[in-house]
Design a protein around this motif. Structure first.
Motif, short mmCIF file in Angstrom:
data_model
loop_
_atom_site.label_atom_id
_atom_site.label_comp_id
_atom_site.label_asym_id
_atom_site.label_seq_id
_atom_site.Cartn_x
_atom_site.Cartn_y
_atom_site.Cartn_z
N LEU A 150 0.88 -1.20 -0.07
CA LEU A 150 -0.03 -0.04 -0.24
C LEU A 150 0.85 1.00 -0.09
CD1 LEU A 150 -1.86 2.47 1.21
CD2 LEU A 150 -2.94 0.67 0.06
N GLY A 151 0.94 2.03 -1.03
CA GLY A 151 1.51 3.20 -1.18
C GLY A 151 0.57 4.39 -1.90
N TYR A 152 0.96 5.59 -1.44
CA TYR A 152 -0.04 6.67 -1.44
C TYR A 152 0.59 7.87 -1.96
CZ TYR A 152 1.00 7.54 3.49
OH TYR A 152 1.58 7.88 4.57
N LEU A 153 -0.15 8.96 -2.16
CA LEU A 153 0.23 10.30 -2.43
C LEU A 153 -0.63 11.28 -1.91
CD1 LEU A 153 -1.25 11.85 -4.76
CD2 LEU A 153 0.15 9.97 -6.50
N ALA A 154 0.06 12.56 -1.73
CA ALA A 154 -0.79 13.80 -1.52
C ALA A 154 -0.47 14.70 -2.47
CB ALA A 154 -0.48 14.41 0.02
N ALA A 155 -1.49 15.54 -2.95
CA ALA A 155 -1.21 16.24 -4.25
C ALA A 155 -2.50 17.17 -4.44
CB ALA A 155 -0.95 15.61 -5.42
N ALA A 156 -2.46 18.12 -5.22
CA ALA A 156 -3.64 19.01 -5.63
C ALA A 156 -4.67 17.80 -6.11
CB ALA A 156 -3.33 19.76 -6.56
N PRO A 157 -6.26 18.02 -5.81
CA PRO A 157 -7.07 17.16 -6.25
C PRO A 157 -6.97 17.04 -7.90
CG PRO A 157 -7.94 19.09 -4.77
CD PRO A 157 -6.68 19.47 -5.17
N GLU A 158 -6.64 17.94 -8.62
CA GLU A 158 -6.71 17.65 -9.98
C GLU A 158 -5.27 16.77 -10.56
OE1 GLU A 158 -4.91 21.91 -9.30
OE2 GLU A 158 -6.38 20.64 -8.62
N VAL A 159 -4.69 16.63 -9.52
CA VAL A 159 -3.38 15.55 -9.96
C VAL A 159 -4.06 14.08 -9.65
CG1 VAL A 159 -1.40 14.55 -8.97
CG2 VAL A 159 -1.51 16.82 -9.41
N VAL A 160 -4.81 14.06 -8.51
CA VAL A 160 -5.71 12.81 -8.20
C VAL A 160 -6.67 12.56 -9.53
CG1 VAL A 160 -7.48 11.55 -6.81
CG2 VAL A 160 -5.56 12.91 -5.77
N ASP A 161 -7.35 13.40 -10.06
CA ASP A 161 -8.22 13.17 -11.13
C ASP A 161 -7.26 12.71 -12.22
OD1 ASP A 161 -10.37 14.25 -9.90
OD2 ASP A 161 -9.96 16.44 -10.54
N ALA A 162 -6.23 13.18 -12.57
CA ALA A 162 -5.27 12.85 -13.83
C ALA A 162 -4.90 11.23 -13.44
CB ALA A 162 -4.00 13.36 -13.88
N LEU A 163 -4.75 10.74 -12.44
CA LEU A 163 -4.46 9.42 -12.23
C LEU A 163 -5.44 8.44 -12.15
CD1 LEU A 163 -1.87 9.56 -9.24
CD2 LEU A 163 -1.30 9.84 -11.35
N ARG A 164 -6.78 8.96 -11.94
CA ARG A 164 -7.96 8.12 -12.34
C ARG A 164 -8.00 7.72 -13.92
NH1 ARG A 164 -10.55 11.79 -8.68
NH2 ARG A 164 -11.24 10.55 -6.86
N LEU A 165 -7.29 8.47 -14.62
CA LEU A 165 -7.51 8.21 -16.06
C LEU A 165 -6.62 7.15 -16.53
CD1 LEU A 165 -7.05 12.05 -17.44
CD2 LEU A 165 -9.27 10.49 -17.20
N VAL A 166 -5.67 6.50 -15.76
CA VAL A 166 -4.74 5.61 -16.01
C VAL A 166 -4.55 4.31 -15.18
CG1 VAL A 166 -3.01 7.30 -17.15
CG2 VAL A 166 -2.91 6.58 -14.71
N ARG A 167 -5.27 4.49 -13.75
CA ARG A 167 -5.41 3.34 -12.95
C ARG A 167 -6.47 2.40 -13.59
NH1 ARG A 167 -9.79 4.51 -9.17
NH2 ARG A 167 -11.77 4.92 -10.55
N LEU A 168 -5.99 1.20 -13.16
CA LEU A 168 -6.87 -0.05 -13.65
C LEU A 168 -8.07 -0.18 -12.63
CD1 LEU A 168 -4.11 -2.94 -13.99
CD2 LEU A 168 -5.37 -1.55 -15.67
N PRO A 169 -9.06 -0.67 -13.21
CA PRO A 169 -10.44 -0.70 -12.39
C PRO A 169 -10.16 -1.35 -11.21
CG PRO A 169 -10.82 -1.21 -14.79
CD PRO A 169 -9.22 -1.03 -14.70
#
Length: 374
Positions: free
Chosen positions: A240-259
């Motif tokens: 389990l790894g994680y990150l903290a960033a601006a909300p729009e960065v999190v939105d960007a990662l949703r585009l590439v994560r596997l379901p």
């Protein structure tokens, strides 16, 4: 890999940028004392074992359904743990911080884009670049392996990379970056719109007074701080790894994560551990004491340990470090030979494990009076 297997691999239509590289892999050798991969060697507190067991038992009853794709409760827990005014929308997680870094490169790297980091540093960075077809740019450090704000920012301006990885505390040297370095790199990347990632995998082990780059997040849209639960939380096996960033960065990662990339079991395990962070961080304090003990005793032997903000110590002053590595291994203690000239790295283990390492090293040096460089 055998020559036969290598030849068969090369018969496949492998991507050209993957040919000739080796997979990540620290030696997996079964010896009594394993101090080579920076695991948390302290036993998991029983209260945490029981909490995780109960949480996983409850999760098991619903494994016929997909897990929460947004892992909302876990992100809320992570935000509370980190503090700094962070909220659920600032947090993201994946199966280990390596997958977090991979997702960052999937979103912001790729063909025609580049990643800059500063060796010697975490050896996965170039492999993650290759895996995402991102050009890898190897920067440089000073002779003592430090990285100054002036040097780092100059290199960013020179290369204009798409992404920069700053490892703090750095692996394998163990020393944290001054936040002036992060500020300077971020500002230098303004014109190239560079994403700046600070890899804080060992942040909980920092020396008193060492500041986290989390303090720099407000107002910095292109800054990402990554963390892991493998080290301080003793969850290397849970991933389990994680990150903290601006909300729009999190939105960007949703585009590439596997379901549904984080299983219900992983989410339950991580949440149970976070609920008992106090008990786990007590072990961290003991590990820090053991790390500092290693530094003191290595100096007494005439070796040169680096200042460490992590759960490991890199030390120099050896003429033939691999011979020392082999001698310790023969005695049942495995540490890490990273190929850094004159240096080895040791994870801070339990008191007994560290004693075995220090006694073995002391005996080797006594038997080889010419082993030190000075």
């Amino acid at each position: 890999m055998s020559q036969d297997r290598l030849e068969k691999l090369n018969q496949l239509p492998l991507r050209e940028n993957l040919r000739g590289i080796s997979p990540y892999g620290a030696p997996q050798i079964n010896v009594p004392i394993q101090l080579n991969v920076n695991e948390n060697t302290h036993p998991m507190p029983q209260v945490v074992v029981e909490a995780i067991t109960e949480a996983v038992r409850e999760a098991a009853s619903g494994l016929n359904r997909y897990p929460d794709r947004e892992f909302v409760a876990l992100r809320q827990d992570l935000a509370r743990y980190l503090g700094h005014g962070l909220e659920e929308e600032n947090l993201w997680a994946a199966n280990g911080s390596n997958e977090v870094l991979q997702q960052i490169l999937q979103a912001f790297g790729g063909p025609g884009r580049s990643l800059l980091s500063f060796p010697p540093t975490y050896s996965m960075y170039p492999l993650l670049a290759s895996g995402t077809t991102t050009d890898y740019l190897a920067g440089y450090r000073d002779a003592d392996y430090s990285l100054s704000a002036e040097s780092a920012s100059q290199q960013v301006r020179e290369h204009a990379p798409s992404v920069v990885f700053l490892c703090s505390p750095n692996n394998p040297t163990g020393t944290a970056l001054d936040l002036d370095v992060v500020r300077a790199v971020y500002e230098a990347g303004e014109s190239s719109n560079t994403m700046v990632v600070v890899d804080e995998a060992y942040a909980e082990f920092a020396l008193e007074g060492t500041e986290s780059a989390l303090t720099l997040l407000p107002g910095r849209q292109r800054l990402i701080i990554t963390r892991t639960m493998s080290k301080a939380f003793a969850l290397a096996g849970a991933r389990l790894g994680y990150l903290a960033a601006a909300p729009e960065v999190v939105d960007a990662l949703r585009l590439v994560r596997l379901p549904y990339h984080l299983s219900a079991v992983t989410q339950a395990t991580a949440r149970a551990a976070l609920a008992h962070s106090g008990a786990l961080l007590e072990n961290v304090e003991d590990i820090k004491r053991q790390r500092d003990r290693i530094v003191v005793e290595l100096r007494a032997m005439g070796l040169v340990p680096a200042v460490s903000d992590s759960n490991f110590v890199t030390f120099g002053g050896l003429r033939q470090p691999h011979a020392v590595f082999e001698a310790l291994l023969e005695g049942g203690v495995i540490i890490r030979d990273n190929g850094l000239p004159g240096h080895l790295r040791v994870t801070a283990g339990t008191e007994a494990e560290n004693t075995a390492f220090l006694d073995g090293l002391r005996a080797y040096l006594a038997a080889h009076p010419d082993a030190l460089t000075a």
